[in-house]
Design a protein around this motif. Structure first.
Motif, mmCIF file in Angstrom:
data_model
loop_
_atom_site.group_PDB
_atom_site.id
_atom_site.type_symbol
_atom_site.label_atom_id
_atom_site.label_comp_id
_atom_site.label_asym_id
_atom_site.label_seq_id
_atom_site.Cartn_x
_atom_site.Cartn_y
_atom_site.Cartn_z
ATOM 1 N N ARG A 142 0.136 -2.854 14.639
ATOM 2 C CA ARG A 142 0.613 -2.663 13.267
ATOM 3 C C ARG A 142 0.212 -3.860 12.409
ATOM 4 O O ARG A 142 0.288 -5.000 12.838
ATOM 5 C CB ARG A 142 2.137 -2.530 13.245
ATOM 6 C CG ARG A 142 2.658 -1.390 14.070
ATOM 7 C CD ARG A 142 2.396 -0.073 13.353
ATOM 8 N NE ARG A 142 3.068 1.032 14.009
ATOM 9 C CZ ARG A 142 2.436 1.950 14.723
ATOM 10 N NH1 ARG A 142 1.152 1.899 14.880
ATOM 11 N NH2 ARG A 142 3.100 2.926 15.281
ATOM 12 N N SER A 144 0.870 -6.042 8.982
ATOM 13 C CA SER A 144 1.877 -6.339 7.964
ATOM 14 C C SER A 144 1.583 -7.716 7.376
ATOM 15 O O SER A 144 0.877 -8.520 7.969
ATOM 16 C CB SER A 144 3.292 -6.313 8.551
ATOM 17 O OG SER A 144 3.464 -7.372 9.462
ATOM 18 N N ARG A 148 6.061 -6.953 5.454
ATOM 19 C CA ARG A 148 6.081 -5.920 4.425
ATOM 20 C C ARG A 148 4.832 -5.060 4.539
ATOM 21 O O ARG A 148 3.777 -5.536 4.929
ATOM 22 C CB ARG A 148 6.119 -6.557 3.032
ATOM 23 C CG ARG A 148 7.390 -7.303 2.762
ATOM 24 C CD ARG A 148 7.406 -7.796 1.350
ATOM 25 N NE ARG A 148 8.644 -8.534 1.124
ATOM 26 C CZ ARG A 148 8.795 -9.408 0.176
ATOM 27 N NH1 ARG A 148 7.811 -9.665 -0.651
ATOM 28 N NH2 ARG A 148 9.944 -10.027 0.031
ATOM 29 N N ARG A 149 4.970 -3.804 4.153
ATOM 30 C CA ARG A 149 3.822 -2.907 4.117
ATOM 31 C C ARG A 149 2.854 -3.344 3.033
ATOM 32 O O ARG A 149 3.244 -3.934 2.033
ATOM 33 C CB ARG A 149 4.263 -1.482 3.808
ATOM 34 C CG ARG A 149 5.041 -0.844 4.884
ATOM 35 C CD ARG A 149 5.318 0.577 4.473
ATOM 36 N NE ARG A 149 6.310 1.174 5.354
ATOM 37 C CZ ARG A 149 6.712 2.407 5.278
ATOM 38 N NH1 ARG A 149 6.229 3.189 4.325
ATOM 39 N NH2 ARG A 149 7.599 2.879 6.094
ATOM 40 N N PHE A 150 1.591 -3.003 3.242
ATOM 41 C CA PHE A 150 0.607 -3.260 2.206
ATOM 42 C C PHE A 150 -0.474 -2.190 2.280
ATOM 43 O O PHE A 150 -0.624 -1.503 3.284
ATOM 44 C CB PHE A 150 0.013 -4.669 2.319
ATOM 45 C CG PHE A 150 -0.759 -4.920 3.583
ATOM 46 C CD1 PHE A 150 -2.133 -4.761 3.613
ATOM 47 C CD2 PHE A 150 -0.106 -5.328 4.737
ATOM 48 C CE1 PHE A 150 -2.840 -4.993 4.772
ATOM 49 C CE2 PHE A 150 -0.810 -5.562 5.898
ATOM 50 C CZ PHE A 150 -2.187 -5.396 5.918
ATOM 51 N N THR A 151 -1.215 -2.045 1.215
ATOM 52 C CA THR A 151 -2.267 -1.037 1.126
ATOM 53 C C THR A 151 -3.590 -1.658 1.527
ATOM 54 O O THR A 151 -3.927 -2.759 1.088
ATOM 55 C CB THR A 151 -2.365 -0.491 -0.310
ATOM 56 O OG1 THR A 151 -1.095 0.051 -0.667
ATOM 57 C CG2 THR A 151 -3.429 0.578 -0.425
ATOM 58 N N VAL A 152 -4.329 -0.929 2.330
ATOM 59 C CA VAL A 152 -5.666 -1.352 2.721
ATOM 60 C C VAL A 152 -6.637 -0.544 1.859
ATOM 61 O O VAL A 152 -6.703 0.678 1.989
ATOM 62 C CB VAL A 152 -5.909 -1.092 4.221
ATOM 63 C CG1 VAL A 152 -7.323 -1.466 4.606
ATOM 64 C CG2 VAL A 152 -4.892 -1.831 5.069
ATOM 65 N N PRO A 153 -7.386 -1.187 0.990
ATOM 66 C CA PRO A 153 -8.238 -0.446 0.059
ATOM 67 C C PRO A 153 -9.446 0.226 0.720
ATOM 68 O O PRO A 153 -9.951 1.216 0.213
ATOM 69 C CB PRO A 153 -8.682 -1.510 -0.948
ATOM 70 C CG PRO A 153 -8.520 -2.802 -0.229
ATOM 71 C CD PRO A 153 -7.413 -2.617 0.760
ATOM 72 N N SER A 154 -9.904 -0.301 1.832
ATOM 73 C CA SER A 154 -11.034 0.330 2.523
ATOM 74 C C SER A 154 -10.967 -0.049 4.001
ATOM 75 O O SER A 154 -10.305 -1.001 4.387
ATOM 76 C CB SER A 154 -12.373 -0.115 1.918
ATOM 77 O OG SER A 154 -12.569 -1.499 2.142
#
Length: 176
Positions: A142, A144, A148-154
């Motif tokens: 996982r 983090s 905290r969660r985060f967005t992976v753009p690619s």
């Protein structure tokens, strides 16, 4: 495995500890997560344990039929993994069907715990004991940032390609 003996131990504080001894000194080899999973099984008396060597690695395979899981320890990397048999009729993973192995005639010979069939295990064959394609699931750790969660753009997927199977519906393996 290799020059070590492996077993499942218990003491007055609990059960389900996977131990390996090289010589006379036993050492706990399972992680806390593996130990937690094993301790949740209602029985350990039906556990199947075997070992084999393949591609320079020494593997110990522990199948818990009642627990519904198979854990595999790689003695070279000291890492644990999970193995399962994909049942094409139910569409679900079940405990690994291979229950024992031996090296003979320059091959790794394995036995199916359900059918009693005997097979050759090799990294060049991509089908399981029921001739269905082996289904592989690779799950990375996982990710983090400060819990905290985060967005992976690619994302970039790197893999070896070029191994097709005639039994696959399209003739080619698929990534999904």
């Amino acid at each position: 495995v290799d020059t070590a003996i492996t077993w499942i131990a218990q003491n007055q504080n609990g059960r389900g500890i996977v131990v390996r001894a090289t010589g006379y000194v036993p050492e706990r080899i399972n992680t806390h997560a593996i130990e937690f999973a094993i301790q949740r099984y209602t029985t350990l008396s039906d556990t199947l344990l075997f070992s084999y060597q393949d591609l320079g690695h020494f593997f110990t395979v522990l199948t818990f039929p009642t627990g519904g899981q198979t854990w595999v320890y790689d003695g070279q990397t000291n890492l644990w993994g999970e193995r399962a048999h994909w049942d094409v009729t139910t569409g679900a993973f079940e405990p690994y069907r291979i229950s024992h192995a031996m090296s003979a005639f320059g091959k790794l010979i394995v036995g199916d715990r359900l059918s009693g069939g005997i097979y050759e295990m090799t990294s060049t064959v991509h089908t399981d004991v029921d001739d269905a394609a082996i289904r592989r699931v690779r799950q990375p750790p996982r990710l983090s940032f400060e819990q905290r969660r985060f967005t992976v753009p690619s994302i970039q997927v790197v893999m070896d390609t070029g191994l097709g199977m005639a039994s696959a519906p399209t003739g080619h393996p698929m990534l999904s």
